[in-house]
Design a protein around this motif. Structure first.
Motif, PDB file in Angstrom:
ATOM      1  N   ALA A   1      -5.212 -17.395  12.772  1.00 45.43           N
ATOM      2  CA  ALA A   1      -5.602 -18.765  12.442  1.00 45.43           C
ATOM      3  C   ALA A   1      -5.121 -19.744  13.504  1.00 45.43           C
ATOM      4  O   ALA A   1      -5.852 -20.678  13.886  1.00 45.43           O
ATOM      5  N   LEU A   2      -3.918 -19.542  14.000  1.00 47.04           N
ATOM      6  CA  LEU A   2      -3.352 -20.454  14.995  1.00 47.04           C
ATOM      7  C   LEU A   2      -3.983 -20.280  16.367  1.00 47.04           C
ATOM      8  O   LEU A   2      -4.371 -21.260  17.017  1.00 47.04           O
ATOM      9  N   VAL A   3      -4.082 -19.047  16.822  1.00 47.99           N
ATOM     10  CA  VAL A   3      -4.481 -18.777  18.202  1.00 47.99           C
ATOM     11  C   VAL A   3      -5.990 -18.759  18.370  1.00 47.99           C
ATOM     12  O   VAL A   3      -6.525 -19.325  19.338  1.00 47.99           O
ATOM     13  N   VAL A   4      -6.677 -18.130  17.444  1.00 46.27           N
ATOM     14  CA  VAL A   4      -8.134 -17.980  17.577  1.00 46.27           C
ATOM     15  C   VAL A   4      -8.873 -19.170  16.974  1.00 46.27           C
ATOM     16  O   VAL A   4      -9.805 -19.711  17.578  1.00 46.27           O
ATOM     17  N   GLU A   5      -8.452 -19.599  15.787  1.00 47.60           N
ATOM     18  CA  GLU A   5      -9.158 -20.678  15.090  1.00 47.60           C
ATOM     19  C   GLU A   5      -8.614 -22.058  15.442  1.00 47.60           C
ATOM     20  O   GLU A   5      -9.214 -23.059  15.051  1.00 47.60           O
ATOM     21  N   ASP A   6      -7.479 -22.123  16.132  1.00 46.48           N
ATOM     22  CA  ASP A   6      -6.840 -23.387  16.486  1.00 46.48           C
ATOM     23  C   ASP A   6      -6.530 -24.225  15.240  1.00 46.48           C
ATOM     24  O   ASP A   6      -6.599 -25.453  15.257  1.00 46.48           O
ATOM     25  N   LEU A   7      -6.158 -23.548  14.157  1.00 49.80           N
ATOM     26  CA  LEU A   7      -5.822 -24.234  12.919  1.00 49.80           C
ATOM     27  C   LEU A   7      -4.413 -24.796  13.034  1.00 49.80           C
ATOM     28  O   LEU A   7      -3.510 -24.135  13.524  1.00 49.80           O
ATOM     29  N   ARG A   8      -4.213 -26.039  12.581  1.00 55.06           N
ATOM     30  CA  ARG A   8      -2.921 -26.703  12.730  1.00 55.06           C
ATOM     31  C   ARG A   8      -2.316 -27.160  11.410  1.00 55.06           C
ATOM     32  O   ARG A   8      -1.104 -27.220  11.282  1.00 55.06           O
ATOM     33  N   LYS A   9      -3.121 -27.506  10.427  1.00 56.64           N
ATOM     34  CA  LYS A   9      -2.596 -28.080   9.185  1.00 56.64           C
ATOM     35  C   LYS A   9      -2.191 -26.974   8.214  1.00 56.64           C
ATOM     36  O   LYS A   9      -2.977 -26.074   7.913  1.00 56.64           O
ATOM     37  N   ILE A  10      -0.958 -27.074   7.712  1.00 55.55           N
ATOM     38  CA  ILE A  10      -0.460 -26.045   6.817  1.00 55.55           C
ATOM     39  C   ILE A  10      -1.337 -25.924   5.574  1.00 55.55           C
ATOM     40  O   ILE A  10      -1.664 -24.821   5.133  1.00 55.55           O
ATOM     41  N   ASP A  11      -1.730 -27.064   4.986  1.00 53.20           N
ATOM     42  CA  ASP A  11      -2.473 -26.973   3.735  1.00 53.20           C
ATOM     43  C   ASP A  11      -3.862 -26.375   3.910  1.00 53.20           C
ATOM     44  O   ASP A  11      -4.430 -25.829   2.963  1.00 53.20           O
ATOM     45  N   ARG A  12      -4.407 -26.434   5.101  1.00 59.53           N
ATOM     46  CA  ARG A  12      -5.683 -25.747   5.339  1.00 59.53           C
ATOM     47  C   ARG A  12      -5.497 -24.238   5.333  1.00 59.53           C
ATOM     48  O   ARG A  12      -6.380 -23.503   4.905  1.00 59.53           O
ATOM     49  N   TRP A  13      -4.328 -23.777   5.796  1.00 60.58           N
ATOM     50  CA  TRP A  13      -4.083 -22.340   5.783  1.00 60.58           C
ATOM     51  C   TRP A  13      -3.716 -21.858   4.377  1.00 60.58           C
ATOM     52  O   TRP A  13      -4.216 -20.838   3.908  1.00 60.58           O
ATOM     53  N   THR A  14      -2.837 -22.606   3.689  1.00 57.19           N
ATOM     54  CA  THR A  14      -2.438 -22.170   2.354  1.00 57.19           C
ATOM     55  C   THR A  14      -3.610 -22.176   1.378  1.00 57.19           C
ATOM     56  O   THR A  14      -3.603 -21.427   0.395  1.00 57.19           O
TER      57      THR A  14
ATOM     58  N   ARG B   1      -6.299 -20.854   1.676  1.00 60.69           N
ATOM     59  CA  ARG B   1      -6.984 -19.557   1.734  1.00 60.69           C
ATOM     60  C   ARG B   1      -6.393 -18.534   0.774  1.00 60.69           C
ATOM     61  O   ARG B   1      -6.963 -17.454   0.599  1.00 60.69           O
ATOM     62  N   TYR B   2      -5.258 -18.853   0.169  1.00 56.53           N
ATOM     63  CA  TYR B   2      -4.521 -17.876  -0.628  1.00 56.53           C
ATOM     64  C   TYR B   2      -4.168 -18.463  -1.987  1.00 56.53           C
ATOM     65  O   TYR B   2      -4.047 -19.679  -2.131  1.00 56.53           O
ATOM     66  N   PRO B   3      -3.968 -17.592  -2.991  1.00 54.94           N
ATOM     67  CA  PRO B   3      -3.418 -18.086  -4.264  1.00 54.94           C
ATOM     68  C   PRO B   3      -2.062 -18.744  -4.010  1.00 54.94           C
ATOM     69  O   PRO B   3      -1.171 -18.136  -3.423  1.00 54.94           O
TER      70      PRO B   3
END
Length: 211
Positions: free
Chosen positions: A158-171, A173-175
């Protein structure tokens, strides 16, 4: 060291920010009531975690007095707290394989709850969630949470390939379990972002000592 009844949990204090609102420098090194913020955070989390490391960039020698392993981001460009969490997951996998969970906390939150890790685990288990984060006063604090070490490859992608930065955007994705703490007599997730916050922290430190 107290006996803990939840899964072995490695702690990481996130101190990789650039402290622009403080005019630069390390926010956790500011002093409140005669003790640095970092000293206060360590005192709160040491009894709750199997060990603590510090995520910080730059010269690690400036933190030598605290006796913690300093782990830098391995994703370049200061991409934010997710990079610090990833660095902690990778370090834990390599150095503490018995720990399947990492607790992250901001290095500038001097009044963290004494039941932080226990409640996050309890709610995570009850909700059958993959992750857990703290909240107070109607606001989520995604930097303060539990992270499963086994998700580190997904986070790296998510960080390297998708350049995702916001924690809540990553969380998202999961329960996710969100655990709320009261804000009286003080908000345990108060953080010292500005010079004015330091003055407020001095007042809150007196309340904290009395609680």
């Amino acid at each position: 060291m107290v006996t803990i009844s939840f899964p072995t949990t490695q702690g990481v204090l996130l101190a990789g920010g650039l402290a622009r609102r403080m005019g630069g420098g390390d926010k956790p090194m500011r002093t409140i009531g005669g003790r640095t913020i970092l000293e206060r955070v360590i005192a709160r989390l040491s009894p709750q975690c199997s060990g603590l490391i510090l995520n910080a960039n730059g010269d690690p020698a400036r933190f030598a007095a605290f006796g913690l392993q300093v782990v830098a981001d391995d994703v370049p460009g200061f991409p934010g707290p997710l990079a610090g969490i990833l660095a902690a997951l990778d370090w834990t996998a390599a150095n503490r394989p018995e720990a399947k969970w990492v607790l992250s906390a901001a290095g500038d939150c001097p009044f963290l709850p004494r039941d932080l890790v226990a409640r996050l685990h309890d709610e995570r288990i009850a909700a059958n969630a993959e992750l857990a984060v703290a909240a107070s006063g109607g606001q989520s604090h995604p930097v303060i949470g539990l992270w499963r070490v086994g998700l580190r490859d997904e986070l790296r992608h998510a960080l390297v390939v998708e350049d995702l930065r916001k924690i809540d955007r990553w969380t998202a994705r999961y329960p996710l379990a969100t655990v709320t703490w009261p804000t009286e007599p003080l908000d345990p997730f108060f953080n010292a972002n500005t010079v004015e916050d330091i003055a407020e922290a001095e007042r809150l430190a007196a309340l904290d000592a009395a609680s």
